[in-house]
Design a protein around this motif. Sequence first.
Motif, short mmCIF file in Angstrom:
data_model
loop_
_atom_site.label_atom_id
_atom_site.label_comp_id
_atom_site.label_asym_id
_atom_site.label_seq_id
_atom_site.Cartn_x
_atom_site.Cartn_y
_atom_site.Cartn_z
N LEU A 24 38.73 -6.03 -26.17
CA LEU A 24 37.52 -5.28 -25.87
C LEU A 24 36.86 -5.82 -24.60
CD1 LEU A 24 36.01 -4.92 -29.47
CD2 LEU A 24 36.98 -3.09 -28.06
N GLY A 25 36.93 -7.15 -24.41
CA GLY A 25 36.40 -7.74 -23.19
C GLY A 25 37.14 -7.26 -21.96
N TYR A 26 38.45 -7.12 -22.06
CA TYR A 26 39.25 -6.58 -20.95
C TYR A 26 38.80 -5.15 -20.63
CZ TYR A 26 42.62 -10.45 -21.31
OH TYR A 26 43.23 -11.67 -21.31
N HIS A 27 38.51 -4.38 -21.67
CA HIS A 27 38.07 -3.00 -21.47
C HIS A 27 36.75 -2.94 -20.70
CE1 HIS A 27 40.61 -1.51 -25.15
NE2 HIS A 27 41.35 -1.83 -24.10
N GLN A 28 35.95 -4.02 -20.80
CA GLN A 28 34.68 -4.08 -20.08
C GLN A 28 34.85 -4.57 -18.65
OE1 GLN A 28 31.61 -3.07 -21.35
NE2 GLN A 28 32.88 -2.27 -23.02
N GLY A 29 36.08 -4.91 -18.28
CA GLY A 29 36.36 -5.33 -16.91
C GLY A 29 36.35 -6.83 -16.69
N THR A 31 37.87 -10.75 -16.93
CA THR A 31 39.20 -11.27 -16.66
C THR A 31 39.62 -12.32 -17.67
OG1 THR A 31 38.43 -13.07 -15.22
CG2 THR A 31 38.80 -10.91 -14.19
N LEU A 32 40.92 -12.63 -17.65
CA LEU A 32 41.48 -13.67 -18.52
C LEU A 32 40.76 -14.99 -18.31
CD1 LEU A 32 43.76 -14.92 -20.33
CD2 LEU A 32 45.06 -15.21 -18.21
N GLY A 33 40.62 -15.42 -17.06
CA GLY A 33 39.99 -16.70 -16.76
C GLY A 33 38.55 -16.76 -17.23
N GLU A 34 37.80 -15.66 -17.05
CA GLU A 34 36.40 -15.63 -17.46
C GLU A 34 36.27 -15.77 -18.97
OE1 GLU A 34 34.53 -12.82 -13.90
OE2 GLU A 34 35.32 -11.91 -15.74
N LEU A 35 37.08 -15.04 -19.71
CA LEU A 35 36.98 -15.07 -21.17
C LEU A 35 37.42 -16.42 -21.74
CD1 LEU A 35 38.30 -11.47 -21.97
CD2 LEU A 35 35.93 -12.27 -21.98
N CYS A 36 38.52 -16.96 -21.21
CA CYS A 36 38.99 -18.28 -21.67
C CYS A 36 37.97 -19.36 -21.36
CB CYS A 36 40.32 -18.62 -21.02
SG CYS A 36 41.74 -17.71 -21.63
N SER A 37 37.41 -19.32 -20.16
CA SER A 37 36.44 -20.33 -19.74
C SER A 37 35.19 -20.28 -20.59
CB SER A 37 36.08 -20.12 -18.27
OG SER A 37 35.11 -21.05 -17.85
N LEU A 38 34.70 -19.09 -20.85
CA LEU A 38 33.49 -18.95 -21.67
C LEU A 38 33.72 -19.42 -23.10
CD1 LEU A 38 32.00 -15.56 -20.45
CD2 LEU A 38 30.97 -17.81 -20.23
N GLN A 39 34.87 -19.07 -23.66
CA GLN A 39 35.16 -19.49 -25.02
C GLN A 39 35.16 -21.02 -25.14
OE1 GLN A 39 38.60 -17.80 -27.05
NE2 GLN A 39 38.99 -19.72 -28.10
N ALA A 40 35.89 -21.68 -24.24
CA ALA A 40 35.97 -23.14 -24.29
C ALA A 40 34.64 -23.79 -23.91
CB ALA A 40 37.08 -23.64 -23.37
N GLY A 41 33.97 -23.24 -22.90
CA GLY A 41 32.71 -23.82 -22.44
C GLY A 41 31.60 -23.73 -23.48
N PHE A 207 27.92 -13.83 -14.35
CA PHE A 207 27.50 -14.45 -15.61
C PHE A 207 26.17 -13.86 -16.11
CE2 PHE A 207 25.40 -17.93 -18.03
CZ PHE A 207 26.32 -18.01 -19.07
N THR A 208 25.20 -13.74 -15.21
CA THR A 208 23.89 -13.21 -15.60
C THR A 208 23.72 -11.74 -15.23
OG1 THR A 208 22.99 -14.03 -13.50
CG2 THR A 208 22.76 -15.46 -15.44
N GLY A 209 24.49 -11.26 -14.26
CA GLY A 209 24.32 -9.89 -13.80
C GLY A 209 25.06 -8.87 -14.65
N THR A 210 25.92 -9.32 -15.54
CA THR A 210 26.64 -8.43 -16.45
C THR A 210 26.48 -8.95 -17.88
OG1 THR A 210 28.73 -9.68 -16.37
CG2 THR A 210 28.35 -8.07 -14.61
N SER A 211 27.18 -8.32 -18.79
CA SER A 211 27.13 -8.76 -20.20
C SER A 211 28.16 -9.85 -20.48
CB SER A 211 27.37 -7.56 -21.13
OG SER A 211 28.66 -7.00 -20.90
N LEU A 212 28.72 -10.46 -19.42
CA LEU A 212 29.78 -11.45 -19.59
C LEU A 212 29.36 -12.58 -20.52
CD1 LEU A 212 32.53 -12.69 -18.87
CD2 LEU A 212 31.48 -13.64 -16.81
N TRP A 213 28.15 -13.11 -20.33
CA TRP A 213 27.73 -14.27 -21.14
C TRP A 213 27.69 -13.94 -22.62
CZ3 TRP A 213 23.33 -14.27 -24.19
CH2 TRP A 213 22.44 -13.21 -24.00
#
Length: 294
Positions: A24-29, A31-41, A207-213
């Motif tokens: 679902l995160g991929y569908h929102q645009g 990336t792999l690196g962003e999602l992995c980094s946020l999960q671990a961070g 990070f703050t400009g989208t729903s990424l966080w």
Amino acid sequence: MWKGILLVLTGACSFGILSTIVKLGYHQGFTLGELCSLQAGFGMLVLWGIHFLSGAKTSGLKNKDARTSFILGSSTGLVSITYYQSVQYIPASVAIILLMQFTWMSMLAEWVIYKKRPTPIQWVAVFFILGGTLLAGGLLNNGETPLNWKGIGFGLLAAIFYTIFIVVSGRVAQSLTPLLKSAWIVTGAFLLITLLFPPLYLINGRFTGTSLWIWGIPLAVFGTVLPPFLFAKGMPQTGVALGAIISAAELPVAMLSATIFLREAVTPLQIAGVVIILSAIVVANLQRRSTPEG
């Protein structure tokens, strides 16, 4: 016993929904690196926060067990990277099946590394797991399920890295509390992911400009915070063999969530394959529980 079963089951279900969240995160645009980094961070911050609030003793990297856990974290980081990369190419319901191949890979690894020979029944279980994988993966559906060889390769790599973590983690860092051990493991994973995928989202406004966080929260909770805590609490009550059987619930949960939220089609042959895989896991682990350690 029942409390332990519930804890392990909840941990397995948490793992099971990860692939759907990532898809679902991929569908929102994202990336792999962003999602992995946020999960671990996010997971690292939460685990260390809970540890410090608990007032427990902290072992730094001068401690051998802490250092070993930190290094072991690289394997979990590689699991996330390869597993989530797999989800980019193939359905989430197929990616989880490939990841579950760690069940028989771990038996072979224990044989090679620790000379713990699988029993005849466990060999039979391996045969049925592989056969069930052909069905559950949709390889016999006459092309109805889209498969990509890159996705298959990354899925199997994820299983290999997860095997390394499973086989090694139970035998190292025995002096650390489960919480502290998990914190160091996730810290090691975060460092590896950061080296491979620098967190540019922190400076480019994503990070703050989208729903990424927001996506980092469920990924961290269900991927790096709840499962280690629940397994650490529940496994001693259920035992490793029964715990391994219960944790196989990750497979049907992943397929069910992919069907509901991603609208991925699952054929009767795939359902039959899942049943075969789960049955083989149950038989193999019941046999392991009845066999004296040697």
